[in-house]
Structure formats: structure tokens, C-alpha cells
Design a protein around this motif. Sequence first.
Motif, PDB file in Angstrom:
ATOM      1  N   ASP A   1      -6.238  -9.176   0.137  1.00  0.00           N
ATOM      2  CA  ASP A   1      -7.264  -9.802  -0.506  1.00  0.00           C
ATOM      3  C   ASP A   1      -6.678 -10.052  -2.050  1.00  0.00           C
ATOM      4  O   ASP A   1      -6.753 -11.321  -2.772  1.00  0.00           O
ATOM      5  CB  ASP A   1      -8.774  -9.280  -0.625  1.00  0.00           C
ATOM      6  CG  ASP A   1      -9.347  -9.799   0.456  1.00  0.00           C
ATOM      7  OD1 ASP A   1      -8.858 -10.247   1.423  1.00  0.00           O
ATOM      8  OD2 ASP A   1     -10.697  -9.461   0.512  1.00  0.00           O
TER       9      ASP A   1
ATOM     10  N   THR B   1      -1.217   5.305  12.759  1.00  0.00           N
ATOM     11  CA  THR B   1      -1.389   6.259  11.774  1.00  0.00           C
ATOM     12  C   THR B   1      -2.615   5.972  10.986  1.00  0.00           C
ATOM     13  O   THR B   1      -2.985   6.819   9.837  1.00  0.00           O
ATOM     14  CB  THR B   1      -0.289   5.951  10.703  1.00  0.00           C
ATOM     15  OG1 THR B   1      -0.040   4.786  10.136  1.00  0.00           O
ATOM     16  CG2 THR B   1       1.214   6.683  11.090  1.00  0.00           C
TER      17      THR B   1
ATOM     18  N   LYS C   1      -9.160  -4.012  -5.870  1.00  0.00           N
ATOM     19  CA  LYS C   1      -9.580  -5.303  -6.016  1.00  0.00           C
ATOM     20  C   LYS C   1     -10.423  -5.555  -7.196  1.00  0.00           C
ATOM     21  O   LYS C   1     -11.842  -6.033  -7.219  1.00  0.00           O
ATOM     22  CB  LYS C   1     -10.481  -5.608  -4.585  1.00  0.00           C
ATOM     23  CG  LYS C   1      -9.790  -5.994  -3.588  1.00  0.00           C
ATOM     24  CD  LYS C   1     -10.462  -6.087  -2.217  1.00  0.00           C
ATOM     25  CE  LYS C   1     -11.292  -7.218  -2.298  1.00  0.00           C
ATOM     26  NZ  LYS C   1     -12.287  -7.493  -1.146  1.00  0.00           N
TER      27      LYS C   1
ATOM     28  N   ASP D   1       0.930  -1.177   0.084  1.00  0.00           N
ATOM     29  CA  ASP D   1      -0.151   0.081   0.070  1.00  0.00           C
ATOM     30  C   ASP D   1       1.053   1.265   0.067  1.00  0.00           C
ATOM     31  O   ASP D   1       1.764   1.342   0.879  1.00  0.00           O
ATOM     32  CB  ASP D   1      -0.794  -0.053   1.402  1.00  0.00           C
ATOM     33  CG  ASP D   1      -1.863   1.034   1.312  1.00  0.00           C
ATOM     34  OD1 ASP D   1      -1.396   2.248   1.288  1.00  0.00           O
ATOM     35  OD2 ASP D   1      -3.254   0.806   1.547  1.00  0.00           O
TER      36      ASP D   1
ATOM     37  N   THR E   1      -1.818  -4.077   8.119  1.00  0.00           N
ATOM     38  CA  THR E   1      -1.213  -2.764   8.670  1.00  0.00           C
ATOM     39  C   THR E   1      -2.766  -1.992   9.115  1.00  0.00           C
ATOM     40  O   THR E   1      -2.456  -0.829   9.653  1.00  0.00           O
ATOM     41  CB  THR E   1      -0.670  -1.883   7.846  1.00  0.00           C
ATOM     42  OG1 THR E   1      -1.485  -1.659   6.561  1.00  0.00           O
ATOM     43  CG2 THR E   1       0.694  -2.442   7.499  1.00  0.00           C
ATOM     44  N   THR E   2      -3.904  -2.520   8.617  1.00  0.00           N
ATOM     45  CA  THR E   2      -5.108  -1.830   9.442  1.00  0.00           C
ATOM     46  C   THR E   2      -5.610  -3.108  10.538  1.00  0.00           C
ATOM     47  O   THR E   2      -5.157  -4.014  10.472  1.00  0.00           O
ATOM     48  CB  THR E   2      -6.125  -1.751   8.327  1.00  0.00           C
ATOM     49  OG1 THR E   2      -6.570  -3.278   7.942  1.00  0.00           O
ATOM     50  CG2 THR E   2      -5.824  -0.903   7.391  1.00  0.00           C
TER      51      THR E   2
ATOM     52  N   THR F   1       1.595  -0.116  13.789  1.00  0.00           N
ATOM     53  CA  THR F   1       1.324   0.438  12.742  1.00  0.00           C
ATOM     54  C   THR F   1      -0.075   1.126  12.731  1.00  0.00           C
ATOM     55  O   THR F   1      -0.443   1.983  11.903  1.00  0.00           O
ATOM     56  CB  THR F   1       1.424  -0.374  11.538  1.00  0.00           C
ATOM     57  OG1 THR F   1       0.738  -1.578  11.898  1.00  0.00           O
ATOM     58  CG2 THR F   1       2.960  -0.730  11.395  1.00  0.00           C
TER      59      THR F   1
ATOM     60  N   GLU G   1     -11.032  -0.310  -2.108  1.00  0.00           N
ATOM     61  CA  GLU G   1     -11.892  -1.438  -2.715  1.00  0.00           C
ATOM     62  C   GLU G   1     -11.433  -1.483  -4.358  1.00  0.00           C
ATOM     63  O   GLU G   1     -11.713  -2.690  -4.725  1.00  0.00           O
ATOM     64  CB  GLU G   1     -13.358  -1.163  -2.461  1.00  0.00           C
ATOM     65  CG  GLU G   1     -14.192  -2.034  -2.349  1.00  0.00           C
ATOM     66  CD  GLU G   1     -13.681  -3.319  -1.361  1.00  0.00           C
ATOM     67  OE1 GLU G   1     -13.340  -3.218  -0.100  1.00  0.00           O
ATOM     68  OE2 GLU G   1     -13.961  -4.419  -1.747  1.00  0.00           O
TER      69      GLU G   1
ATOM     70  N   GLY H   1      -6.639  -4.866   4.367  1.00  0.00           N
ATOM     71  CA  GLY H   1      -7.485  -5.832   3.715  1.00  0.00           C
ATOM     72  C   GLY H   1      -7.681  -6.084   2.160  1.00  0.00           C
ATOM     73  O   GLY H   1      -7.638  -6.969   1.601  1.00  0.00           O
ATOM     74  N   SER H   2      -7.643  -4.906   1.484  1.00  0.00           N
ATOM     75  CA  SER H   2      -7.734  -4.746   0.002  1.00  0.00           C
ATOM     76  C   SER H   2      -6.286  -5.388  -0.466  1.00  0.00           C
ATOM     77  O   SER H   2      -6.349  -6.082  -1.432  1.00  0.00           O
ATOM     78  CB  SER H   2      -8.013  -3.282  -0.491  1.00  0.00           C
ATOM     79  OG  SER H   2      -6.933  -2.580  -0.020  1.00  0.00           O
TER      80      SER H   2
ATOM     81  N   LYS I   1      -9.015 -16.585   2.981  1.00  0.00           N
ATOM     82  CA  LYS I   1     -10.063 -15.982   1.766  1.00  0.00           C
ATOM     83  C   LYS I   1      -9.250 -14.973   1.249  1.00  0.00           C
ATOM     84  O   LYS I   1      -8.720 -13.925   1.652  1.00  0.00           O
ATOM     85  CB  LYS I   1     -11.240 -15.789   2.440  1.00  0.00           C
ATOM     86  CG  LYS I   1     -12.214 -16.611   3.012  1.00  0.00           C
ATOM     87  CD  LYS I   1     -13.562 -16.367   3.134  1.00  0.00           C
ATOM     88  CE  LYS I   1     -14.026 -15.429   4.131  1.00  0.00           C
ATOM     89  NZ  LYS I   1     -15.426 -15.065   4.020  1.00  0.00           N
TER      90      LYS I   1
END
Length: 349
Positions: free
Chosen positions: A106, A169, A73, A46, A126-127, A166, A70, A102-103, A139
Motif C-alpha cells: 500500500d 515463514t 502507512k 519488509d 509475501t503474505t 514464502t 500498519e 499489504g502494508s 488501491k
Amino acid sequence: VIELRCSPAEGRPTRVRIADGLLLGPNPIATVAGSDAGRRIHALVDRRVAALHPGLVAGLDGVLLVDGGEELKSFAGLEAVLRHLAGRGAERRDVLAAVGGGSVGDLGGLAAALHLRGIELRMVPTTLLAMVDSSVGGKTAINLPEGKNLVGAFWPASEVLIDPGTVATLPDAEWRSGLGEVLKVALGLDAALFEFCEREAASLLDRAPRTVARAVELALRAKIRLVEVDPFERGARRLLNLGHTLGHALEAWSGFSIPHGVAVARGLHHAVDLGERFGGLASTEATRARNLLRRFGFEATALPPRGALLGFLGRDKKVEGGLVHAVLPTAIGASATRPFRPEDFLPAG
Ligand SMILES: NC(=O)c1ccc[n+]([C@@H]2O[C@H](COP(=O)([O-])OP(=O)(O)OC[C@H]3O[C@@H](n4cnc5c(N)ncnc54)[C@H](O)[C@@H]3O)[C@@H](O)[C@H]2O)c1
């Protein structure tokens, strides 16, 4: 360092390491995971994370920077990662590291599953949401215009490396989104996590790394228990959908302007109401659950009229044979699914 292992009977194992400062050393993704000589690490990172936490990607040479979110993806996003790997001549024994939310996880997971029919995947979430939810369980997915996560594969990471510092931020909305998922696990699956959130609310809301680490550990232990018995999401794992039936409908109804975790937290309030009426949730426990949600800033805000939400419920994967299979809390830290007619699941109004 907290170390966890997810070892389903079918499917490949995942080792999780959680520690404040875990990834601060030189070339941490290779060093921490103990990469063998001769294997190369390619990375999907990211862009914002790389700018805010340059140490995470220090020493990596094959970094593809992407904008998390999003939109990433997509087939275009997938093609970019696959061409990055092919262009670098990534071999079967090489590794793809996905660094971000997660994006990125995934998309990176799906690319790792597809490049040369599958290479090793390492996740550096990192989230908060990616730490407690998407980094474990295998998944992976991209979206279609027809719907979210419709194209994917099960491809578990071999290593998940979590530095709770992390999250300092993270924009507030992303942080709150993750908190919604933490409370979901606490309420539906893990009384110890629920009590921890009650006791350590102030420190958790301050994002104190040690407190975040412990919350992530407890949430992941609970998720791992379900993934180990149900790696391909055929049954038990559905309990992770607590709050998501209403949450998904609300998100879709709002045109995705309500953040996911906030919608889930609203869904948790609703699940508490239903749990009290139909799930045997004691009213003292329902009150504790409502208080904890409020303490974390999630109110039982007014819902749109039933008629407006009904159409969005029907599109949910959890609707089978016209019935909504909703997850209800039955006690603090326990839950069960129960079928509802859609009009009974939604409050009148
Ligand atoms: N695979 C699974 O089991 C699973 C489970 C839950 C959710 N998901 C997926 O996860 C995605 C959502 O993940 P997310 O909420 O992590 O979103 P995300 O990846 O879109 O990240 C959200 C934002 O936070 C930024 N960001 C990431 N880390 C940061 C940091 N440390 N500091 C500052 N900014 C940072 C990103 O740049 C991005 O703008 C959805 O696509 C969802 O479908 C997957």
C-alpha cells in the motif's frame, strides 16, 4: 508458472505470475519481469522478509528496508520512500518494487504513484493476504489518525510476482488473517474455490506451496473479474466486502487487537446467518459454509453487545443515508448487497 492478466477497460493492466520458486534465480525481480536495459529497480522491502528470504532481494542495489505493519502507512513512511527515490535520482522510466505484505504494498504503491507523478510499480506480495487481495486492484493508501486508508490513489502494479513458498515463514496470526480473505472469496464469489478449500483443506492448512498457489490463483481470478468491470470501486467490486462490515466494526471495537482476517471470518459467520434469513441462502449451503469456516479454525464466537458495536458500524464507509449496505451470500460462491438499518444488521443482545 500460472499467468493471469487484469485488464480493465479504463486504467492500466497488471500481469500476475504465480509459481513455487518463481523468485529463486539471480536478481529475480528484474529477470522474471524482463526489465529493459537502462531502467533501474528501486525497492521497498519488509525487513523481516529480507532476513527470512534473502534471495528475493538478491541483486537489488537500491533497497530501503522498512518494518512492515500498519504504522508504516504514515506520512513519515511515505516521505522516507519518496526521499529514497529522489536521493537515488530515480527517473520516470525506473521501477519501484514493493516486497512484503499489504502494508509495504500500500505504501510502495502510493509512493510509485507520486514520484515524478508516477513510475512503474512491481509487487512481490509475501503474505497470503497480500497475494490474494492487496497486490491486485490498484488501491494504494496510507492512514491518518482520523482513519485507515484515508489518503491514497489508484495505481495498479504492472507486474505481480508470487512465490507461494514464502508463506511458510508467516506467523500463524498473519497466515490465519489471509485464510479469512480466501474464505471470503470462496463463499461470496467462487464456488470452485469453495470446493477446492473443502477438498484440499488439510494440504492448504499445511501451506503446501502447490495448494497455496492454486488457492491464490482462484481467489485472484475472482478478484480480477470484479476489478476489470469496476477498476475504481464504484459498484461491483463492493462484493469483496463480504464479512467486512461486521469485521471492521469488531476490529475497531477491539482496539485492533482482533486480527483483520479473524474479524472478517467472524463477519462471514454473521453474513451466512443473514444470508440464510434474507438472502435466499439454502440452509444446506449455510451449513456447508459454517463447516468450512470451522474446519479452518474460525468459530462463531460470541459477539459484543449490539449497543457496543453500533457506534463502530456508523463509521464504516459502507454506511450511506443511515443504512448499512451489507454483502450477503445468496448461494455458495454468489453474493449480493442488501441495505439494513444498523440495528437490524446486528444481532440482538
Ligand atoms: N490495497 C488493497 O486493496 C488492500 C486490500 C487488503 C488489505 N490491504 C492492506 O494490507 C495491510 C495488511 O497487509 P498484511 O496482512 O499483508 O500485513 P503486513 O504488511 O503488515 O504484514 C504483516 C506482518 O507479516 C510480516 N511478513 C510479511 N511477509 C512475511 C513472510 N513471508 N514471512 C514472515 N513474516 C512476514 C511483516 O513483517 C509484518 O510484520 C493493511 O494495511 C490493509 O489496509 C490493502
